[in-house]
Scaffold this active site. Structure first.
Site, PDB file in Angstrom:
ATOM      1  N   GLU A  99       3.644 -35.386  30.062  1.00 22.26           N
ATOM      2  CA  GLU A  99       2.654 -34.345  29.770  1.00 22.26           C
ATOM      3  C   GLU A  99       1.257 -34.924  29.561  1.00 22.26           C
ATOM      4  O   GLU A  99       0.345 -34.216  29.125  1.00 22.26           O
ATOM      5  CB  GLU A  99       3.083 -33.559  28.522  1.00 22.26           C
ATOM      6  CG  GLU A  99       4.406 -32.823  28.688  1.00 22.26           C
ATOM      7  CD  GLU A  99       4.846 -32.123  27.411  1.00 22.26           C
ATOM      8  OE1 GLU A  99       4.232 -32.379  26.344  1.00 22.26           O
ATOM      9  OE2 GLU A  99       5.792 -31.319  27.475  1.00 22.26           O
ATOM     10  N   GLU A 137      10.658   5.985  17.038  1.00 24.76           N
ATOM     11  CA  GLU A 137      10.815   5.402  15.703  1.00 24.76           C
ATOM     12  C   GLU A 137      12.155   5.809  15.084  1.00 24.76           C
ATOM     13  O   GLU A 137      12.919   4.974  14.604  1.00 24.76           O
ATOM     14  CB  GLU A 137       9.660   5.873  14.815  1.00 24.76           C
ATOM     15  CG  GLU A 137       9.749   5.397  13.384  1.00 24.76           C
ATOM     16  CD  GLU A 137       8.681   6.016  12.494  1.00 24.76           C
ATOM     17  OE1 GLU A 137       8.502   5.526  11.369  1.00 24.76           O
ATOM     18  OE2 GLU A 137       8.033   7.006  12.927  1.00 24.76           O
ATOM     19  N   GLN A 148     -10.782   0.269   1.359  1.00 22.80           N
ATOM     20  CA  GLN A 148     -11.237  -0.604   0.279  1.00 22.80           C
ATOM     21  C   GLN A 148     -10.061  -1.287  -0.418  1.00 22.80           C
ATOM     22  O   GLN A 148     -10.160  -2.449  -0.833  1.00 22.80           O
ATOM     23  CB  GLN A 148     -12.097   0.165  -0.732  1.00 22.80           C
ATOM     24  CG  GLN A 148     -11.464   1.367  -1.382  1.00 22.80           C
ATOM     25  CD  GLN A 148     -11.664   2.650  -0.606  1.00 22.80           C
ATOM     26  OE1 GLN A 148     -11.879   2.632   0.602  1.00 22.80           O
ATOM     27  NE2 GLN A 148     -11.587   3.789  -1.309  1.00 22.80           N
ATOM     28  N   TYR A 153       0.855  -1.186   0.000  1.00 20.38           N
ATOM     29  CA  TYR A 153       0.000   0.000   0.000  1.00 20.38           C
ATOM     30  C   TYR A 153       0.888   1.232   0.000  1.00 20.38           C
ATOM     31  O   TYR A 153       1.726   1.404   0.890  1.00 20.38           O
ATOM     32  CB  TYR A 153      -0.941   0.028   1.210  1.00 20.38           C
ATOM     33  CG  TYR A 153      -1.922   1.175   1.108  1.00 20.38           C
ATOM     34  CD1 TYR A 153      -3.051   1.053   0.301  1.00 20.38           C
ATOM     35  CD2 TYR A 153      -1.692   2.381   1.757  1.00 20.38           C
ATOM     36  CE1 TYR A 153      -3.935   2.114   0.163  1.00 20.38           C
ATOM     37  CE2 TYR A 153      -2.564   3.447   1.619  1.00 20.38           C
ATOM     38  CZ  TYR A 153      -3.690   3.302   0.814  1.00 20.38           C
ATOM     39  OH  TYR A 153      -4.560   4.356   0.658  1.00 20.38           O
ATOM     40  N   ASN A 157      -3.194   6.121   6.487  1.00 24.98           N
ATOM     41  CA  ASN A 157      -3.888   6.916   7.494  1.00 24.98           C
ATOM     42  C   ASN A 157      -4.529   6.007   8.546  1.00 24.98           C
ATOM     43  O   ASN A 157      -4.323   4.789   8.557  1.00 24.98           O
ATOM     44  CB  ASN A 157      -4.922   7.834   6.830  1.00 24.98           C
ATOM     45  CG  ASN A 157      -6.010   7.044   6.089  1.00 24.98           C
ATOM     46  OD1 ASN A 157      -6.215   5.851   6.321  1.00 24.98           O
ATOM     47  ND2 ASN A 157      -6.708   7.718   5.195  1.00 24.98           N
ATOM     48  N   THR A 179       4.360   9.269  12.831  1.00 25.28           N
ATOM     49  CA  THR A 179       5.818   9.356  12.769  1.00 25.28           C
ATOM     50  C   THR A 179       6.379   9.970  14.050  1.00 25.28           C
ATOM     51  O   THR A 179       5.797  10.898  14.617  1.00 25.28           O
ATOM     52  CB  THR A 179       6.231  10.211  11.562  1.00 25.28           C
ATOM     53  OG1 THR A 179       5.890   9.516  10.373  1.00 25.28           O
ATOM     54  CG2 THR A 179       7.720  10.495  11.566  1.00 25.28           C
ATOM     55  N   ASP A 220      14.103   8.268   5.162  1.00 27.35           N
ATOM     56  CA  ASP A 220      12.741   8.305   4.614  1.00 27.35           C
ATOM     57  C   ASP A 220      12.732   8.164   3.097  1.00 27.35           C
ATOM     58  O   ASP A 220      11.822   7.562   2.529  1.00 27.35           O
ATOM     59  CB  ASP A 220      12.063   9.632   4.975  1.00 27.35           C
ATOM     60  CG  ASP A 220      11.568   9.668   6.404  1.00 27.35           C
ATOM     61  OD1 ASP A 220      11.522   8.618   7.055  1.00 27.35           O
ATOM     62  OD2 ASP A 220      11.235  10.790   6.869  1.00 27.35           O
ATOM     63  N   HIS A 251       0.809 -39.144  21.547  1.00 25.90           N
ATOM     64  CA  HIS A 251       2.163 -38.778  21.153  1.00 25.90           C
ATOM     65  C   HIS A 251       3.153 -39.862  21.560  1.00 25.90           C
ATOM     66  O   HIS A 251       4.050 -40.240  20.803  1.00 25.90           O
ATOM     67  CB  HIS A 251       2.580 -37.454  21.831  1.00 25.90           C
ATOM     68  CG  HIS A 251       1.957 -36.237  21.235  1.00 25.90           C
ATOM     69  ND1 HIS A 251       0.606 -35.991  21.278  1.00 25.90           N
ATOM     70  CD2 HIS A 251       2.512 -35.170  20.594  1.00 25.90           C
ATOM     71  CE1 HIS A 251       0.354 -34.832  20.709  1.00 25.90           C
ATOM     72  NE2 HIS A 251       1.490 -34.305  20.273  1.00 25.90           N
TER      73      HIS A 251
END
Length: 440
Positions: free
Chosen positions: A410, A321, A185, A124, A208, A231, A355, A415
């Site tokens: 266990e 960041e 979307q 994206y 966003n 950011t 960036d 098993h």
């Protein structure tokens, strides 16, 4: 000693903010459910509603891509290629350090792992306030270096137009399909799959609040890079730091949005006060000054500490960041700090390089996620998958005995019996249950 704050944030979480968050969650959930039920029809309706965008096809043909490329200036194309060359070179070095392994852990017992790329990844690339061309480099190109065979890119229209430079960046990065589609979307269409958009296994890229919430809700159904917040930038400075550089670099990140924390930690009150004064001087003549000013006013912080050890310790608590180190010996931070998204060492190095063009990935952890994860890199697009093979009958029998004891400790009888069977077959052990079942 406790830090002395010359500036603290004025913003705080409020009921209004929580209400907004709840509204985003509800809207995103409804869009996802609708696209799950109605596919492309719902995608088109939401694109019309949110972006006023409903072309005959959201997918760009090769002719469409060629037309976009022709509209981008030669200099921009050259710059995209140079930035992508840097990203590719660093990603290739990262990929080379990830090795398949195999070991004979005991005679006849082989364990190993392979690093297989994800089959289909989605990228994206945001539009909106800023068309983030660099996000194409970071998401698409990194996936391709990892060996992902199918990469789908989605980016929104900007003011009803195809973002030509973003398309150029996505194409040059190696996207196999490019869709002009944005928002929830786009994320939902890639995660769920529609009649015309292939379902992805993994989705990367910033966005966003709606994009971030869509990724959060769809995580598990698909993999994601990380859940990113606004950011963040933090500068650690000593008394030799240049206050004008400090101010410029804090504002370079504050302009991302109205809620981007910009923090200065310094051992020098003089550097702190001069930096704050320069920020006040720069903002009025800065094109994005209104936005950066709100972010600085609401979320900016300035702390003065007594020693560099205190500065690094406080910076680790913030776990920002982006962390810039403006000191005489910036590489000290590589030893002194462990909590951050990325370090930028020395005043010759700025976050904006990361960036846009230096070559490291700019998709980084925020909101203190740097305590437990790093940012996007080729390894995120790889599945490290183990395998095992027991070639020796004796080794299988010995493992069978061990497995039986471990499993029964266990209370896993089924098993244990898988182990018993090999212990009987290869070691001659006797188990009543095998005889009762008529097994061999």
């Amino acid at each position: 000693m406790a830090p002395r704050y010359l500036k603290k944030p004025t913003a705080s979480t409020s009921s209004a903010a929580n209400t907004t968050s709840e509204k985003v969650t509800g809207i995103v959930s409804g869009v996802i459910d609708d696209i799950r039920a109605r596919g492309d029809t719902a995608v088109r309706e939401y694109s019309e509603k949110f972006d006023k965008w409903s072309p005959p096809s959201f997918r760009l043909s090769q002719a469409d891509i060629d037309a976009c490329m022709a509209k981008v200036s030669p200099q921009t194309i050259a710059d995209i290629k140079q930035a992508q060359a840097n990203v590719r070179k660093f990603a290739e070095v990262q990929r080379e350090c990830i090795k398949d392994v195999e070991i004979e852990i005991q005679p006849g017992v082989f364990l190993g792992h392979k690093n297989n790329p994800i089959s289909t990844a989605g990228a994206y690339i945001p539009g909106g306030r800023y068309p983030l061309l660099a996000s194409a480099h970071m998401t698409i190109l990194t996936a391709k270096v990892a060996g992902v065979p199918n990469v789908i890119a989605c980016t929104p229209p900007i003011m009803g137009e195809i973002p030509n430079a973003t398309v150029a960046a996505a194409h040059l990065a190696g996207a196999d399909e490019i869709f002009i589609l944005g928002g929830t979307q786009a994320v939902a269409a890639m995660a769920i799959g529609t009649e015309t958009i292939k379902k992805v296994d993994f989705l990367a890229g910033p966005g966003n609040a709606f994009v971030a919430e869509a990724k959060r809700q769809l995580f598990g159904e698909i993999g994601i890079d990380l859940l990113a917040g606004p950011t963040e930038v933090l500068i650690v400075a000593d008394n030799k730091a240049n206050p004008f550089t400090v101010a410029t670099d804090l504002l370079s990140q504050a302009e991302h949005g109205p809620d981007s924390p910009a923090i200065l930690i310094t051992t020098s009150e003089e550097v702190a006060r001069k930096s704050m004064s320069y920020i006040d001087a720069i903002l009025p003549n800065m094109q994005t000054g209104e936005l950066a000013g709100k972010s600085w006013g609401d979320w900016g912080e300035v702390a003065v500490v007594d020693s560099m050890d205190e500065a690094y310790s406080l910076a680790d608590e913030y776990c920002s960041e982006h962390v810039q180190i403006f000191t005489e010996t910036p590489r000290d931070a590589l030893v002194k700090m462990v909590n951050y998204g990325a370090l930028f060492l020395g005043e010759n190095t700025c976050v904006s390089y990361g960036d846009k063009c230096i070559g490291t990935n700019h998709v980084l952890p925020t909101r203190k996620a740097g305590r437990y994860t790093g940012g996007l890199w080729v390894g995120k697009y790889l599945k490290t998958q183990t395998y095992q093979e027991v070639r020796s009958e004796k080794a299988s029998g010995e493992l069978g005995r061990l497995c039986g004891r471990c499993a029964r400790a266990e209370n896993f009888e089924g098993h244990a019996r898988s182990g018993d069977l090999r212990a009987q077959r290869y070691m001659g052990d006797n188990f009543e249950w095998i005889g009762q079942a008529g097994g061999k």
